[in-house]
Scaffold this motif. Sequence first.
Motif, PDB file in Angstrom:
ATOM      1  N   LEU A  71       0.852  -1.191   0.000  1.00  0.00           N
ATOM      2  CA  LEU A  71       0.000   0.000   0.000  1.00  0.00           C
ATOM      3  C   LEU A  71       0.882   1.233   0.000  1.00  0.00           C
ATOM      4  O   LEU A  71       2.068   1.176   0.309  1.00  0.00           O
ATOM      5  N   TYR A  74      -1.966   6.720   0.259  1.00  0.00           N
ATOM      6  CA  TYR A  74      -3.241   7.106  -0.358  1.00  0.00           C
ATOM      7  C   TYR A  74      -4.069   5.901  -0.800  1.00  0.00           C
ATOM      8  O   TYR A  74      -5.144   6.078  -1.373  1.00  0.00           O
ATOM      9  N   SER A  75      -3.585   4.697  -0.586  1.00  0.00           N
ATOM     10  CA  SER A  75      -4.300   3.505  -1.054  1.00  0.00           C
ATOM     11  C   SER A  75      -5.674   3.406  -0.417  1.00  0.00           C
ATOM     12  O   SER A  75      -5.829   3.583   0.795  1.00  0.00           O
ATOM     13  N   LYS A  76      -6.651   3.101  -1.248  1.00  0.00           N
ATOM     14  CA  LYS A  76      -7.967   2.757  -0.724  1.00  0.00           C
ATOM     15  C   LYS A  76      -7.972   1.253  -0.469  1.00  0.00           C
ATOM     16  O   LYS A  76      -7.158   0.518  -1.033  1.00  0.00           O
ATOM     17  N   GLU A  77      -8.897   0.830   0.356  1.00  0.00           N
ATOM     18  CA  GLU A  77      -8.946  -0.592   0.717  1.00  0.00           C
ATOM     19  C   GLU A  77      -8.962  -1.489  -0.529  1.00  0.00           C
ATOM     20  O   GLU A  77      -8.270  -2.497  -0.579  1.00  0.00           O
ATOM     21  N   GLU A  78      -9.735  -1.074  -1.541  1.00  0.00           N
ATOM     22  CA  GLU A  78      -9.852  -1.930  -2.731  1.00  0.00           C
ATOM     23  C   GLU A  78      -8.582  -1.944  -3.580  1.00  0.00           C
ATOM     24  O   GLU A  78      -8.436  -2.796  -4.455  1.00  0.00           O
ATOM     25  N   ASP A  79      -7.667  -0.997  -3.335  1.00  0.00           N
ATOM     26  CA  ASP A  79      -6.396  -0.985  -4.070  1.00  0.00           C
ATOM     27  C   ASP A  79      -5.390  -1.970  -3.475  1.00  0.00           C
ATOM     28  O   ASP A  79      -4.377  -2.287  -4.095  1.00  0.00           O
ATOM     29  N   ARG A  85      -5.539  -7.075   2.269  1.00  0.00           N
ATOM     30  CA  ARG A  85      -6.700  -6.198   2.436  1.00  0.00           C
ATOM     31  C   ARG A  85      -7.392  -6.442   3.776  1.00  0.00           C
ATOM     32  O   ARG A  85      -7.558  -7.591   4.191  1.00  0.00           O
ATOM     33  N   ASN A  86      -7.781  -5.377   4.428  1.00  0.00           N
ATOM     34  CA  ASN A  86      -8.477  -5.411   5.714  1.00  0.00           C
ATOM     35  C   ASN A  86      -7.625  -5.913   6.875  1.00  0.00           C
ATOM     36  O   ASN A  86      -8.102  -6.018   7.996  1.00  0.00           O
ATOM     37  N   SER A  89      -2.674  -1.866   7.508  1.00  0.00           N
ATOM     38  CA  SER A  89      -2.990  -0.447   7.391  1.00  0.00           C
ATOM     39  C   SER A  89      -1.799   0.364   7.877  1.00  0.00           C
ATOM     40  O   SER A  89      -0.983  -0.117   8.675  1.00  0.00           O
ATOM     41  N   SER A  91      -0.747   4.731   8.548  1.00  0.00           N
ATOM     42  CA  SER A  91      -1.069   6.137   8.358  1.00  0.00           C
ATOM     43  C   SER A  91       0.175   6.988   8.562  1.00  0.00           C
ATOM     44  O   SER A  91       1.015   6.719   9.434  1.00  0.00           O
TER      45      SER A  91
END
Length: 122
Positions: A71, A74-79, A85-86, A89, A91
């Motif tokens: 990631l 700026y990655s969205k979850e679907e990226d 995924r999920n 994470s 920040s």
Amino acid sequence: MEQECAVFTLILLCLIIEMIQGDTVTQPSNPTLVKETENTSIHCKYDLTSGSTPVLFWYIQDPNQAPQLILNEYSKEEDIPPRFRNRFSASHTNAEKTFHLNITAAVLSDSATYFCALRPTL
Ligand SMILES: *[C@@H]1O[C@H](CO)[C@@H](O)[C@H](O)[C@H]1NC(C)=O
Ligand SMILES: *[C@@H]1O[C@H](CO)[C@@H](O)[C@H](O)[C@H]1NC(C)=O
């Protein structure tokens, strides 16, 4: 009779890479040991002398594989690839210059080398 319990320990290695015009600065950190199902965090603290705010990335490198992007900030979850995924994470904290990667419910296949990379913005 005592029950045997196999506990797998994952080893996460973190390297920070600074990508500046072909120059690469790599700072290896101590390995992080984590057991399956545990949550963990791999720390990334960068030191950029220029005043600009970089864009930050996390890569994973499995043994004998090329690094793969997990990631960026700026990655969205679907990226994020389904494998992560999920569960993964991160920040970007500008003030502290950190981009820690949180991993929820670690699985054995998370055992790999992780790279925190940054791309300076102009
Ligand atoms: C791990 O994180 C998840 C999601 O934040 C949380 O639901 C769970 O309780 C945490 N597990 C432990 C062992 O802290
Ligand atoms: C990562 O985990 C830390 C400690 O549990 C928490 O304070 C932080 O908000 C988490 N960050 C993300 C991006 O989930």
